[in-house]
Structures are given as structure tokens and as C-alpha cells.
Design a protein around this motif. Structure first.
Motif, PDB file in Angstrom:
ATOM      1  N   PHE A 127      28.414  59.264  50.832  1.00  0.00           N
ATOM      2  CA  PHE A 127      27.278  58.827  51.637  1.00  0.00           C
ATOM      3  C   PHE A 127      27.246  57.300  51.743  1.00  0.00           C
ATOM      4  CE2 PHE A 127      26.103  63.012  50.095  1.00  0.00           C
ATOM      5  CZ  PHE A 127      25.597  63.614  51.242  1.00  0.00           C
ATOM      6  N   GLN A 128      27.598  56.629  50.663  1.00  0.00           N
ATOM      7  CA  GLN A 128      27.673  55.166  50.709  1.00  0.00           C
ATOM      8  C   GLN A 128      28.747  54.722  51.695  1.00  0.00           C
ATOM      9  OE1 GLN A 128      28.446  53.386  46.906  1.00  0.00           O
ATOM     10  NE2 GLN A 128      28.486  51.296  47.707  1.00  0.00           N
ATOM     11  N   ARG A 129      29.900  55.393  51.633  1.00  0.00           N
ATOM     12  CA  ARG A 129      30.976  55.079  52.581  1.00  0.00           C
ATOM     13  C   ARG A 129      30.548  55.356  54.023  1.00  0.00           C
ATOM     14  NH1 ARG A 129      36.367  58.839  52.932  1.00  0.00           N
ATOM     15  NH2 ARG A 129      37.065  58.164  55.006  1.00  0.00           N
ATOM     16  N   MET A 130      29.820  56.439  54.211  1.00  0.00           N
ATOM     17  CA  MET A 130      29.366  56.804  55.549  1.00  0.00           C
ATOM     18  C   MET A 130      28.411  55.760  56.119  1.00  0.00           C
ATOM     19  SD  MET A 130      27.279  60.262  56.605  1.00  0.00           S
ATOM     20  CE  MET A 130      25.917  59.826  55.518  1.00  0.00           C
ATOM     21  N   PHE A 131      27.437  55.339  55.329  1.00  0.00           N
ATOM     22  CA  PHE A 131      26.456  54.368  55.808  1.00  0.00           C
ATOM     23  C   PHE A 131      27.062  52.988  56.035  1.00  0.00           C
ATOM     24  CE2 PHE A 131      23.275  57.167  53.458  1.00  0.00           C
ATOM     25  CZ  PHE A 131      22.903  57.833  54.617  1.00  0.00           C
ATOM     26  N   GLU A 132      28.195  52.716  55.389  1.00  0.00           N
ATOM     27  CA  GLU A 132      28.858  51.430  55.580  1.00  0.00           C
ATOM     28  C   GLU A 132      29.876  51.451  56.709  1.00  0.00           C
ATOM     29  OE1 GLU A 132      30.561  50.613  51.799  1.00  0.00           O
ATOM     30  OE2 GLU A 132      28.666  49.981  50.867  1.00  0.00           O
ATOM     31  N   ALA A 133      30.186  52.632  57.241  1.00  0.00           N
ATOM     32  CA  ALA A 133      31.207  52.755  58.293  1.00  0.00           C
ATOM     33  C   ALA A 133      30.592  52.489  59.665  1.00  0.00           C
ATOM     34  CB  ALA A 133      31.836  54.147  58.250  1.00  0.00           C
ATOM     35  N   SER A 134      31.095  51.501  60.360  1.00  0.00           N
ATOM     36  CA  SER A 134      30.584  51.188  61.706  1.00  0.00           C
ATOM     37  C   SER A 134      30.902  52.318  62.686  1.00  0.00           C
ATOM     38  CB  SER A 134      31.178  49.875  62.201  1.00  0.00           C
ATOM     39  OG  SER A 134      32.600  49.956  62.249  1.00  0.00           O
ATOM     40  N   ALA A 135      32.033  53.003  62.483  1.00  0.00           N
ATOM     41  CA  ALA A 135      32.406  54.104  63.379  1.00  0.00           C
ATOM     42  C   ALA A 135      31.382  55.235  63.311  1.00  0.00           C
ATOM     43  CB  ALA A 135      33.789  54.630  63.014  1.00  0.00           C
ATOM     44  N   PHE A 136      30.844  55.480  62.108  1.00  0.00           N
ATOM     45  CA  PHE A 136      29.826  56.524  61.981  1.00  0.00           C
ATOM     46  C   PHE A 136      28.566  56.154  62.750  1.00  0.00           C
ATOM     47  CE2 PHE A 136      25.863  57.661  59.802  1.00  0.00           C
ATOM     48  CZ  PHE A 136      25.875  59.029  60.003  1.00  0.00           C
ATOM     49  N   TRP A 137      28.104  54.916  62.615  1.00  0.00           N
ATOM     50  CA  TRP A 137      26.882  54.510  63.316  1.00  0.00           C
ATOM     51  C   TRP A 137      27.092  54.464  64.822  1.00  0.00           C
ATOM     52  CZ3 TRP A 137      22.700  55.333  60.947  1.00  0.00           C
ATOM     53  CH2 TRP A 137      22.603  55.159  59.569  1.00  0.00           C
ATOM     54  N   ASP A 138      28.304  54.120  65.258  1.00  0.00           N
ATOM     55  CA  ASP A 138      28.605  54.196  66.693  1.00  0.00           C
ATOM     56  C   ASP A 138      28.499  55.639  67.182  1.00  0.00           C
ATOM     57  OD1 ASP A 138      29.051  51.489  66.824  1.00  0.00           O
ATOM     58  OD2 ASP A 138      31.238  51.646  66.622  1.00  0.00           O
ATOM     59  N   ALA A 139      29.040  56.570  66.391  1.00  0.00           N
ATOM     60  CA  ALA A 139      28.972  57.986  66.760  1.00  0.00           C
ATOM     61  C   ALA A 139      27.530  58.482  66.758  1.00  0.00           C
ATOM     62  CB  ALA A 139      29.823  58.816  65.803  1.00  0.00           C
ATOM     63  N   PHE A 140      26.745  58.056  65.774  1.00  0.00           N
ATOM     64  CA  PHE A 140      25.343  58.466  65.695  1.00  0.00           C
ATOM     65  C   PHE A 140      24.559  57.945  66.897  1.00  0.00           C
ATOM     66  CE2 PHE A 140      20.965  58.016  64.078  1.00  0.00           C
ATOM     67  CZ  PHE A 140      20.746  59.308  63.638  1.00  0.00           C
ATOM     68  N   ARG A 141      24.780  56.686  67.242  1.00  0.00           N
ATOM     69  CA  ARG A 141      24.093  56.106  68.398  1.00  0.00           C
ATOM     70  C   ARG A 141      24.520  56.795  69.697  1.00  0.00           C
ATOM     71  NH1 ARG A 141      26.022  51.536  67.951  1.00  0.00           N
ATOM     72  NH2 ARG A 141      27.587  51.636  69.601  1.00  0.00           N
ATOM     73  N   ASN A 142      25.818  57.034  69.847  1.00  0.00           N
ATOM     74  CA  ASN A 142      26.306  57.710  71.054  1.00  0.00           C
ATOM     75  C   ASN A 142      25.735  59.121  71.175  1.00  0.00           C
ATOM     76  OD1 ASN A 142      27.893  55.524  71.822  1.00  0.00           O
ATOM     77  ND2 ASN A 142      29.708  56.270  70.748  1.00  0.00           N
ATOM     78  N   THR A 143      25.607  59.803  70.036  1.00  0.00           N
ATOM     79  CA  THR A 143      25.046  61.160  70.048  1.00  0.00           C
ATOM     80  C   THR A 143      23.627  61.154  70.602  1.00  0.00           C
ATOM     81  OG1 THR A 143      26.354  61.738  68.094  1.00  0.00           O
ATOM     82  CG2 THR A 143      24.534  63.196  68.650  1.00  0.00           C
ATOM     83  N   LEU A 144      22.807  60.241  70.114  1.00  0.00           N
ATOM     84  CA  LEU A 144      21.418  60.160  70.581  1.00  0.00           C
ATOM     85  C   LEU A 144      21.350  59.780  72.057  1.00  0.00           C
ATOM     86  CD1 LEU A 144      19.670  58.411  67.550  1.00  0.00           C
ATOM     87  CD2 LEU A 144      19.648  60.830  68.143  1.00  0.00           C
ATOM     88  N   ILE A 145      22.136  58.778  72.458  1.00  0.00           N
ATOM     89  CA  ILE A 145      22.094  58.315  73.852  1.00  0.00           C
ATOM     90  C   ILE A 145      22.554  59.415  74.800  1.00  0.00           C
ATOM     91  CG2 ILE A 145      23.089  56.694  75.507  1.00  0.00           C
ATOM     92  CD1 ILE A 145      23.222  54.640  73.239  1.00  0.00           C
ATOM     93  N   LEU A 146      23.724  59.990  74.515  1.00  0.00           N
ATOM     94  CA  LEU A 146      24.268  61.005  75.409  1.00  0.00           C
ATOM     95  C   LEU A 146      23.363  62.231  75.485  1.00  0.00           C
ATOM     96  CD1 LEU A 146      28.060  60.867  74.450  1.00  0.00           C
ATOM     97  CD2 LEU A 146      27.009  60.036  76.548  1.00  0.00           C
ATOM     98  N   SER A 147      22.862  62.693  74.337  1.00  0.00           N
ATOM     99  CA  SER A 147      22.041  63.909  74.313  1.00  0.00           C
ATOM    100  C   SER A 147      20.707  63.703  75.023  1.00  0.00           C
ATOM    101  CB  SER A 147      21.799  64.350  72.871  1.00  0.00           C
ATOM    102  OG  SER A 147      22.988  64.741  72.261  1.00  0.00           O
ATOM    103  N   ILE A 148      20.026  62.612  74.718  1.00  0.00           N
ATOM    104  CA  ILE A 148      18.686  62.395  75.276  1.00  0.00           C
ATOM    105  C   ILE A 148      18.751  62.114  76.773  1.00  0.00           C
ATOM    106  CG2 ILE A 148      16.669  60.882  75.218  1.00  0.00           C
ATOM    107  CD1 ILE A 148      17.136  60.594  72.202  1.00  0.00           C
ATOM    108  N   VAL A 149      19.695  61.248  77.187  1.00  0.00           N
ATOM    109  CA  VAL A 149      19.824  60.962  78.627  1.00  0.00           C
ATOM    110  C   VAL A 149      20.224  62.217  79.384  1.00  0.00           C
ATOM    111  CG1 VAL A 149      21.089  59.632  80.359  1.00  0.00           C
ATOM    112  CG2 VAL A 149      20.342  58.525  78.246  1.00  0.00           C
TER     113      VAL A 149
END
Length: 322
Positions: free
Chosen positions: A74-96
Motif C-alpha cells: 500500500f505504501q508503494r501504491m500510494f507513492e507510485a505516480s502511475a497508480f494516481w494517474d490511473a485513479f484520476r483517469n478512471t474517475l474522469i473517464l467514468s464520470i464524463v
């Protein structure tokens, strides 16, 4: 002598309830009939949930067994920029996508409802519904051919015929251009899902009292005014309900992205589902512990969204979604 508890029925009558053991024995036939289903549910739905323990273990493909690591993944996940990019893209793509497809479904439903020719209306409905029954693999193949940068790509060919692309200009790779991928993704989803979304809105429109339209005619309302002041208010509660019910599923985005994206557009298209897939199946030595941790985080956030949407649904509809 076994004690019997007193219960009050809906009519206000006080009766004595039999002990639990006696009730189970008296209904043993029903419990035996239910037992296979109960075992099936436990094995299929709940037994796999024990796999979440690997989110706290180091478990990679190989002869070595899993070892406890705690919250390292979980520490590695929260520090990974690729994960946060994927999380942000998920919200943007799904909601729009949700808002665009809902808007398109409402507009198409209203226009279908206004059509007077029944045969033309049914024919158009059938044509609009058909894309929903295509698999995403088929849809991706169709649009990949249309948008292909090769000489067989229909859209690039049309752009050359219309003079938009010159003789010395290279073909446009629509699905490999970051600025174009998201609009194309939204358009494909609208084309595929609008027809199915109209079903619920057409059912609501069919329930509007004709007297409301007759009263609007008497008042001299135009067709546009009837749509604005009668049709849309009648649809408003259904629109809100559809949005609330679908907001709980915004993190479940995978197949529609997986068949359309490529490494050139990961920055705008990679979602949590595809991120987990790549961490598990697209590396030489899969890290099952890390991918399980990401999946567990997605499930927890999804659970929170379901609870929020359930509360919102109770306020809007008077009943929850779970």
C-alpha cells in the motif's frame, strides 16, 4: 421446560414464540433444501475473498512461497505516480462517460417520443439498440479499422478526399494521439450505450399523463415548450436516479478501455482495471501481492461510493440501492 419468548404481531396480539432449536427442527426440510445453495454461495462468492491476504504478503511467481510484508504494498501504491494517474483517469473517464451517455439517452428518448410515425419510431429504436449487443472486442475492431492510420483507414481516406490532408501529410493515428483518445472513447461509448439507456426513459415518458399535454395545448404551448415544461420535469427524477445508481460503479471501468488503449496514450487512458492487469500479466514476473493490494483499495473505494450513493438514493427515491 424450554422457555418461549413473547412476540407482538402486526395486529397487536401477543403470542409465544417457539425456541430456535425447535423451529429449526420443524423446518428441517426447508433448511436441507437451502443447504446446497448456501454452500455454493460460500464457495463461489466468499471463499475467493480469502485471497485478500496476499495484499499484505510478498508473493511473486516462482518457487518461493508468500512472506508477510504488512502495508508495504500500500505504501508503494500510494507513492507510485502511475497508480494516481490511473485513479484520476478512471474517475474522469467514468464520470464524463456517464453524464454524456445519460444526456444522449435523454435527448434521443425525447425525440423518439415525439415521433408520430410508429413504424419509423420502432425501426429507429431497433437500429439504435443494436450496438449495445455487440461485444467490446467487435466494437473496437470496427472503430480501429475506421480510424486506422494505414491506407485502409476510412476516416484518413475521407480526409484526403476532402483536401483536409495534403499529399505530403502523414495519416493521423487517432487512437495513438493523447489529445484525441478521450473524445473518441466518449463518442464510441455514446454510440454503443445510448440506445440501451433510452429504454428506461421511454418507459417514464410512456407514463406521463396525456392530460398534461392537452392542458399545455389549451394554453397555447408550442412543442418545444411542452418538452421543456412537461416532458423534462417528468424525467428529472428518473435522470437523477440513473446518475446515482451508476455513480456507484465508476471504478468498474476495464473492458471498454482495454480494447481501445495502447502504450502511446497511457497518460490519458490507463485506468485502475488496466493498471492491475498490466501489473499481473504484462510483466516477466508478476507481483500478485501488489496487484491484490491495488484491487483491494479499488474495492474499498467502490464500497464507500456505494454507501454514499445508497444514502443519496434514499433521499431522492425514498429507498436505497442495497
Amino acid at each position: 421446560m424450554s422457555k418461549k419468548t413473547k412476540i407482538v404481531t402486526s395486529t397487536g396480539m401477543e403470542v409465544r414464540q417457539k425456541p430456535l432449536k425447535l423451529r429449526i427442527w420443524n423446518n428441517r426440510g426447508h433448511y436441507l433444501m437451502f443447504l446446497p445453495v448456501f454452500i455454493f454461495v460460500l464457495i463461489v462468492n466468499y471463499w475467493p475473498m480469502l485471497g485478500i491476504r496476499y495484499a499484505f504478503m510478498e508473493y511473486k511467481a516462482g518457487p518461493a512461497g508468500p512472506s508477510w510484508t504488512g502495508l508495504t504494498h500500500f505504501q508503494r501504491m500510494f507513492e507510485a505516480s502511475a497508480f494516481w494517474d490511473a485513479f484520476r483517469n478512471t474517475l474522469i473517464l467514468s464520470i464524463v462517460k456517464l453524464f454524456l451517455t445519460t444526456f444522449a439517452s435523454v435527448v434521443v428518448s425525447i425525440f423518439l417520443n415525439e415521433m408520430g410515425n410508429l413504424f419509423a419510431k420502432k425501426t429507429l429504436q431497433t437500429i439504435i439498440y443494436l450496438p449495445h449487443f455487440m461485444s467490446w472486442a467487435v466494437v473496437a475492431s470496427i472503430f480501429t479499422l475506421i480510424l486506422s492510420p494505414s491506407s485502409t483507414g476510412m476516416l484518413n481516406g475521407l480526409l484526403r478526399e476532402w483536401g483536409i490532408l495534403g499529399a505530403n501529410d502523414s495519416n493521423i493515428h487517432f487512437l495513438a494521439t493523447s489529445s484525441m483518445w478521450r473524445p473518441i472513447f466518449y463518442l464510441i461509448n455514446i454510440w454503443k450505450e445510448t440506445g440501451w439507456g433510452t429504454i428506461i426513459f421511454l418507459a417514464t415518458l410512456a407514463g406521463i399523463s396525456p392530460e398534461l399535454y392537452e392542458a399545455a395545448d389549451i394554453d397555447g404551448a408550442t412543442r418545444f415548450q411542452k418538452m421543456r415544461y412537461v416532458t423534462l420535469p417528468a424525467l428529472s427524477n428518473t435522470i437523477i436516479t440513473v446518475l446515482i445508481l451508476n455513480l456507484a460503479k465508476v471504478l468498474n471501468l476495464f473492458e471498454s478501455v482495454f480494447v481501445l488503449y495502447n502504450p502511446a496514450v497511457y497518460n490519458v487512458s490507463d485506468v485502475i482495471g488496466t493498471y492491475i492487469y498490466r501489473q499481473t500479466f504484462s510483466v516477466a514476473r508478476p507481483d500478485y501481492g501488489y496487484s491484490t493490494a491495488v484491487g483491494l483499495f479499488r474495492s474499498l473505494v467502490g464500497c464507500v461510493l456505494v454507501l454514499i450513493c445508497n444514502r443519496a438514493s434514499k433521499k431522492v427515491r425514498g429507498r436505497g440501492i442495497v
